[in-house]
Design a protein around this motif. Structure first.
Motif, PDB file in Angstrom:
ATOM      1  N   GLU A  35       0.806  -1.218   0.000  1.00  0.00           N
ATOM      2  CA  GLU A  35       0.000   0.000   0.000  1.00  0.00           C
ATOM      3  C   GLU A  35       0.842   1.274   0.000  1.00  0.00           C
ATOM      4  OE1 GLU A  35      -3.873   1.932   0.418  1.00  0.00           O
ATOM      5  OE2 GLU A  35      -3.346  -0.146   0.029  1.00  0.00           O
ATOM      6  N   GLY A  63      -1.179   2.909  -2.739  1.00  0.00           N
ATOM      7  CA  GLY A  63      -1.770   3.938  -1.892  1.00  0.00           C
ATOM      8  C   GLY A  63      -1.244   5.339  -2.150  1.00  0.00           C
ATOM      9  N   ALA A  83     -11.151  -5.660  -5.935  1.00  0.00           N
ATOM     10  CA  ALA A  83     -10.585  -4.636  -5.056  1.00  0.00           C
ATOM     11  C   ALA A  83      -9.880  -3.559  -5.869  1.00  0.00           C
ATOM     12  CB  ALA A  83      -9.621  -5.272  -4.062  1.00  0.00           C
ATOM     13  N   LEU A  84      -9.168  -3.955  -6.916  1.00  0.00           N
ATOM     14  CA  LEU A  84      -8.462  -2.972  -7.747  1.00  0.00           C
ATOM     15  C   LEU A  84      -9.436  -2.057  -8.469  1.00  0.00           C
ATOM     16  CD1 LEU A  84      -5.558  -5.003  -9.387  1.00  0.00           C
ATOM     17  CD2 LEU A  84      -5.375  -3.197  -7.673  1.00  0.00           C
ATOM     18  N   ARG A  86     -12.414  -1.103  -7.554  1.00  0.00           N
ATOM     19  CA  ARG A  86     -12.937  -0.110  -6.607  1.00  0.00           C
ATOM     20  C   ARG A  86     -11.886   0.944  -6.291  1.00  0.00           C
ATOM     21  NH1 ARG A  86     -14.943  -4.900  -4.203  1.00  0.00           N
ATOM     22  NH2 ARG A  86     -13.245  -4.877  -2.669  1.00  0.00           N
ATOM     23  N   ARG A  87     -10.660   0.515  -6.140  1.00  0.00           N
ATOM     24  CA  ARG A  87      -9.586   1.425  -5.754  1.00  0.00           C
ATOM     25  C   ARG A  87      -9.222   2.404  -6.864  1.00  0.00           C
ATOM     26  NH1 ARG A  87      -5.819   0.924  -1.682  1.00  0.00           N
ATOM     27  NH2 ARG A  87      -4.934   2.984  -1.299  1.00  0.00           N
ATOM     28  N   LEU A  88      -9.224   1.916  -8.099  1.00  0.00           N
ATOM     29  CA  LEU A  88      -8.758   2.735  -9.212  1.00  0.00           C
ATOM     30  C   LEU A  88      -9.850   3.608  -9.824  1.00  0.00           C
ATOM     31  CD1 LEU A  88      -6.527   0.087 -11.031  1.00  0.00           C
ATOM     32  CD2 LEU A  88      -5.735   2.037  -9.664  1.00  0.00           C
TER      33      LEU A  88
END
Length: 308
Positions: A35, A63, A83-84, A86-88
């Motif tokens: 992260e 992060g 997860a990626l 949502r994060r990106l």
């Protein structure tokens, strides 16, 4: 030129980064599992088709990313995609190119609302890690096609990503390519890891060839029922060609040896799920059983198999 962001510093991501750097293109590797890793320059030994590319590569933890306008390449294992995505999603305004095999790998990015999504089907062999370095070879140019976006923008992505060492090509029917490679991978990524042998097995052993044909037949029957035109003999020819020209350990066997999660959910088990959802259901007993054995072996290796 906007830098290319490669998410995932593994057996696909690092060779891709090295090839782009060797071609003089700006590239940043993103450590998806670290992260807060600071920006740093690392030199990883990478051999691409017997050519050493020991170049300094820029990396950073996921992060620490800000707004990204250039191409983003997803080169992690497929189980990280939800997860990626949502994060990106809040950060990326440019195209996303998914460099993974299997079926349904693009789904999390579609559901997250990305406007430009392109996916590849990888025809490469690669092994190693960040400490030891990587050995990489392209078997043939890997096809890339449109999930959401335009052919014009696909060509722009290919111009940014294609290199001699990691060649890519445009593909109009990427779903047919994805099904073809998935069925082939259902053979290699299940049988070889369970027997703990390299990819050459099927070119050497008649019993293994017979088993491969049964797996391919199950997959082709399902694909044909869904209107995807693939043929048993054509796929078997490709299985045997790959087997005859490769003595490397398949990625799933590498994952099992390192106690990492595999991608079998997007191969054998995804085909089984698709078949079970049809009416009437389509059964793929050999494909599914081998996939479940890989999944169990992976869980046991990672200490998550539970009590018997």
């Amino acid at each position: 030129m906007e830098p290319v962001y490669v998410i995932g510093c593994g057996a696909v991501g690092v060779p891709l980064m090295a090839c782009l750097a060797a071609a003089g293109r700006p590239v940043i590797g993103v450590r998806a599992s670290e992260e807060d890793a600071p920006e740093q320059t690392v030199t990883v030994p990478v051999t691409v088709a017997d050519r050493a590319l020991d170049l300094p590569l820029q990396t950073v933890g996921i992060g620490r990313l800000g707004e990204i306008k250039g191409p983003v390449v997803i080169a992690t294992k497929a189980h990280a995609n939800a997860a990626l995505a949502r994060r990106l999603a809040p950060l990326v305004s440019g195209p996303v190119v998914i460099m993974q095999n299997g079926l349904g790998v693009e789904r999390p990015f579609v559901e997250a609302g990305f406007q430009e999504i392109y996916r590849s089907v990888l025809y490469v062999v690669s092994e190693g890690d960040l400490k030891k370095g990587f050995r990489f070879r392209a078997v043939t140019p890997s096809p890339v096609g449109v999930v959401t976006g335009t052919e014009e923008r696909l060509q722009a992505c290919l111009a940014a990503l294609h290199t001699v060492g990691f060649p890519l090509r445009a593909e109009a029917d990427i779903q047919r390519e994805a099904w073809t490679k998935t069925i082939i991978n259902c053979v290699f990524n299940a049988v070889c890891p369970l027997l703990e042998v390299d990819n050459s097995l099927f070119s050497k052993n008649e019993e293994a060839r017979d088993l491969a044909r049964k797996i391919v037949t199950e997959g082709v029957t399902l694909a044909n029922r869904l209107g995807i035109p693939v043929e048993v003999e054509a796929l078997m020819e490709r299985v045997l060609k790959i087997s005859a020209n490769s003595t490397q350990a398949i990625s799933t066997l590498q994952d099992l040896r390192e106690n990492r999660e595999t991608e079998i959910d997007y191969l054998n088990l995804e085909l089984a799920r698709i078949g079970a959802a049809l009416e009437p259901p389509a059964s793929l007993p050999i494909t599914e059983t081998l996939g479940r054995m890989i999944a169990l072996k992976s869980r046991l290796g990672r200490g998550t198999g539970g009590a018997g």
